[in-house]
Design a protein around this motif. Structure first.
Motif, PDB file in Angstrom:
ATOM      1  N   UNK A  35       0.834  -1.264  -0.091  1.00 59.24           N
ATOM      2  CA  UNK A  35       0.018   0.215   0.078  1.00 59.24           C
ATOM      3  C   UNK A  35       0.874   1.244  -0.279  1.00 59.24           C
ATOM      4  N   UNK A  36       0.691   2.135  -0.932  1.00 53.56           N
ATOM      5  CA  UNK A  36       1.359   3.319  -1.022  1.00 53.56           C
ATOM      6  C   UNK A  36       0.488   4.537  -0.373  1.00 53.56           C
ATOM      7  N   UNK A  37       0.919   5.045   0.632  1.00 51.35           N
ATOM      8  CA  UNK A  37       0.428   6.059   1.468  1.00 51.35           C
ATOM      9  C   UNK A  37       0.488   7.165   0.535  1.00 51.35           C
ATOM     10  N   UNK A  38       1.102   7.611  -0.106  1.00 55.55           N
ATOM     11  CA  UNK A  38       1.300   8.836  -1.252  1.00 55.55           C
ATOM     12  C   UNK A  38       0.129   8.894  -2.024  1.00 55.55           C
ATOM     13  N   UNK A  39      -0.350   7.505  -2.446  1.00 58.49           N
ATOM     14  CA  UNK A  39      -1.672   7.541  -3.313  1.00 58.49           C
ATOM     15  C   UNK A  39      -2.886   8.079  -2.640  1.00 58.49           C
ATOM     16  N   UNK A  40      -2.911   7.412  -1.394  1.00 55.79           N
ATOM     17  CA  UNK A  40      -3.991   7.658  -0.517  1.00 55.79           C
ATOM     18  C   UNK A  40      -4.286   9.189  -0.152  1.00 55.79           C
ATOM     19  N   UNK A  41      -3.042   9.785   0.215  1.00 48.40           N
ATOM     20  CA  UNK A  41      -3.001  11.244   0.667  1.00 48.40           C
ATOM     21  C   UNK A  41      -3.232  12.081  -0.660  1.00 48.40           C
ATOM     22  N   UNK A  42      -2.902  11.658  -1.681  1.00 50.23           N
ATOM     23  CA  UNK A  42      -3.296  12.332  -3.070  1.00 50.23           C
ATOM     24  C   UNK A  42      -4.720  12.250  -3.303  1.00 50.23           C
ATOM     25  N   UNK A  43      -5.421  11.214  -3.059  1.00 46.12           N
ATOM     26  CA  UNK A  43      -6.708  11.123  -3.467  1.00 46.12           C
ATOM     27  C   UNK A  43      -7.443  12.180  -2.228  1.00 46.12           C
ATOM     28  N   UNK A  44      -6.975  11.967  -0.936  1.00 46.80           N
ATOM     29  CA  UNK A  44      -7.575  12.881   0.095  1.00 46.80           C
ATOM     30  C   UNK A  44      -7.499  14.387  -0.281  1.00 46.80           C
ATOM     31  N   UNK A  45      -6.225  14.720  -1.002  1.00 44.57           N
ATOM     32  CA  UNK A  45      -6.112  16.066  -1.297  1.00 44.57           C
ATOM     33  C   UNK A  45      -6.852  16.588  -2.610  1.00 44.57           C
ATOM     34  N   UNK A  46      -7.036  15.492  -3.316  1.00 42.20           N
ATOM     35  CA  UNK A  46      -7.832  15.948  -4.835  1.00 42.20           C
ATOM     36  C   UNK A  46      -9.397  16.150  -4.255  1.00 42.20           C
ATOM     37  N   UNK A  47      -9.798  15.040  -3.229  1.00 39.86           N
ATOM     38  CA  UNK A  47     -11.159  15.542  -2.805  1.00 39.86           C
ATOM     39  C   UNK A  47     -11.268  16.815  -1.862  1.00 39.86           C
ATOM     40  N   UNK A  48     -10.307  17.180  -1.174  1.00 42.96           N
ATOM     41  CA  UNK A  48     -10.275  18.315  -0.593  1.00 42.96           C
ATOM     42  C   UNK A  48     -10.098  19.469  -1.280  1.00 42.96           C
ATOM     43  N   UNK A  49      -9.375  19.557  -2.735  1.00 42.14           N
ATOM     44  CA  UNK A  49      -9.502  20.515  -3.438  1.00 42.14           C
ATOM     45  C   UNK A  49     -10.758  20.751  -4.356  1.00 42.14           C
ATOM     46  N   UNK A  50     -11.821  19.982  -4.119  1.00 36.15           N
ATOM     47  CA  UNK A  50     -13.098  20.131  -4.779  1.00 36.15           C
ATOM     48  C   UNK A  50     -13.056  20.005  -6.390  1.00 36.15           C
ATOM     49  N   UNK A  51     -12.081  19.199  -6.926  1.00 29.04           N
ATOM     50  CA  UNK A  51     -11.873  19.035  -8.355  1.00 29.04           C
ATOM     51  C   UNK A  51     -12.537  17.550  -8.422  1.00 29.04           C
ATOM     52  N   UNK A  52     -13.628  17.418  -9.020  1.00 28.97           N
ATOM     53  CA  UNK A  52     -14.110  15.936  -9.130  1.00 28.97           C
ATOM     54  C   UNK A  52     -13.413  14.913 -10.305  1.00 28.97           C
ATOM     55  N   UNK A  53     -12.585  15.794 -11.071  1.00 29.94           N
ATOM     56  CA  UNK A  53     -12.045  14.895 -12.265  1.00 29.94           C
ATOM     57  C   UNK A  53     -10.703  14.539 -11.458  1.00 29.94           C
ATOM     58  N   UNK A  54      -9.985  15.301 -10.951  1.00 31.12           N
ATOM     59  CA  UNK A  54      -8.794  14.812 -10.288  1.00 31.12           C
ATOM     60  C   UNK A  54      -8.934  13.842  -8.987  1.00 31.12           C
ATOM     61  N   UNK A  55     -10.328  14.046  -8.309  1.00 27.26           N
ATOM     62  CA  UNK A  55     -10.602  12.967  -7.316  1.00 27.26           C
ATOM     63  C   UNK A  55     -10.746  11.559  -7.931  1.00 27.26           C
ATOM     64  N   UNK A  56     -11.330  11.588  -9.025  1.00 28.47           N
ATOM     65  CA  UNK A  56     -11.785  10.300  -9.555  1.00 28.47           C
ATOM     66  C   UNK A  56     -10.606   9.767 -10.218  1.00 28.47           C
ATOM     67  N   UNK A  57      -9.516  10.493 -10.892  1.00 27.45           N
ATOM     68  CA  UNK A  57      -8.466   9.974 -11.236  1.00 27.45           C
ATOM     69  C   UNK A  57      -7.480   9.352 -10.310  1.00 27.45           C
ATOM     70  N   UNK A  58      -7.516  10.052  -9.105  1.00 25.66           N
ATOM     71  CA  UNK A  58      -6.659   9.555  -7.958  1.00 25.66           C
ATOM     72  C   UNK A  58      -7.241   8.265  -7.441  1.00 25.66           C
ATOM     73  N   UNK A  59      -8.481   8.371  -7.489  1.00 23.90           N
ATOM     74  CA  UNK A  59      -9.035   6.959  -6.799  1.00 23.90           C
ATOM     75  C   UNK A  59      -8.709   5.856  -7.918  1.00 23.90           C
ATOM     76  N   UNK A  60      -8.756   6.062  -9.148  1.00 25.86           N
ATOM     77  CA  UNK A  60      -8.240   4.953 -10.154  1.00 25.86           C
ATOM     78  C   UNK A  60      -6.905   4.748 -10.068  1.00 25.86           C
ATOM     79  N   UNK A  61      -6.098   5.636 -10.103  1.00 23.95           N
ATOM     80  CA  UNK A  61      -4.582   5.346  -9.700  1.00 23.95           C
ATOM     81  C   UNK A  61      -4.384   4.580  -8.595  1.00 23.95           C
ATOM     82  N   UNK A  62      -5.029   4.934  -7.575  1.00 23.31           N
ATOM     83  CA  UNK A  62      -4.537   4.089  -6.327  1.00 23.31           C
ATOM     84  C   UNK A  62      -4.903   2.565  -6.442  1.00 23.31           C
TER      85      UNK A  62
END
Length: 236
Positions: free
Chosen positions: A194-221
């Motif tokens: 498990x890569x914590x960086x991927x999890x934090x990237x997803x959390x940050x994308x959600x926090x940013x309010x960018x839906x496309x970035x959040x969906x992409x981060x979830x897929x990458x993870x």
């Protein structure tokens, strides 16, 4: 299709299985009323109490619904319990593919709808997970299940941050299969850690309010473990 007379052993189970099969086969469509207890008891050659108990189980399972003074109606042609049994039998790749579908959309919605408490819950799950890592940042072999619990908690927090009750309920059903697949993967040295960086990237994308970035981060993870599974299966 005519109902068959039930056997004399485990009558409730026998009747329940026959009623479930009849509903699944479309004998009574969604929204239709099933025959009365008396009619079913006569057709199945069992007592009304046996029919009543079998119907009660299917009402509890979500296939049927009883309406006072009106009868019992079909509300679903599929038994959720059977769906869950199928999920438990699914392979790790199947679980990951379904996770990508559910979690990418959940992350997209979470970026639009999350509340501060949702982000706090995600952060708390990741912080708690680190307590079960060894000096190299890998999950402690003696604490794989606890480590998995916190990972699942993070992903449930993401899904629930979408504030979609249907998505939350679906994932709640699914989360036991997610956990089982994760524990299996954590115990397999051929699977990526498990890569914590991927999890934090997803959390940050959600926090940013960018839906496309959040969906992409979830897929990458989730693509990393899926690709590993496909490689092990010879599909990569």
């Amino acid at each position: 299709m005519a109902l068959r007379a039930a056997g004399r052993q485990t009558l409730v189970d026998t009747v329940m299985e026959q009623l479930r099969a009849q509903v699944a086969a479309g004998e009574w469509r969604v929204g239709e009323r099933i025959p009365t207890e008396h009619a079913l008891a006569e057709q199945l050659k069992v007592g009304r109490n046996t029919v009543r108990e079998a119907v009660r189980v299917l009402v509890h399972a979500g296939m049927l619904r009883s309406r006072q003074g009106e009868g019992t109606f079909v509300v679903s042609a599929a038994d959720p319990a059977e769906v869950m049994r199928g999920l438990r039998l699914a392979g790790v790749r199947d679980v990951l593919e379904l996770r990508i579908a559910l979690e990418a959309e959940a992350a997209r919605l979470a970026a639009l709808r999350h509340e501060p408490a949702d982000l706090e819950r995600m952060r708390a799950a990741l912080d708690a997970q680190t307590a079960f890592e060894d000096a190299d940042g890998q999950p402690d072999s003696g604490s794989l299940e606890l480590y998995a619990d916190h990972d699942v908690e993070f992903h449930r927090a993401v899904v629930e941050a979408a504030h979609n009750s249907a998505l939350t309920a679906t994932y709640a059903w699914f989360s036991s299969s997610v956990r089982e697949a994760l524990v299996t993967a954590l115990g397999d040295h051929d699977m990526p850690r498990i890569i914590h960086g991927d999890h934090h990237a997803l959390m940050e994308a959600i926090a940013s309010g960018d839906p496309d970035a959040a969906a992409h981060a979830a897929r990458v993870l989730l693509e990393r473990p899926k690709q590993a599974v496909e490689s092990l299966l010879g599909d990569g």
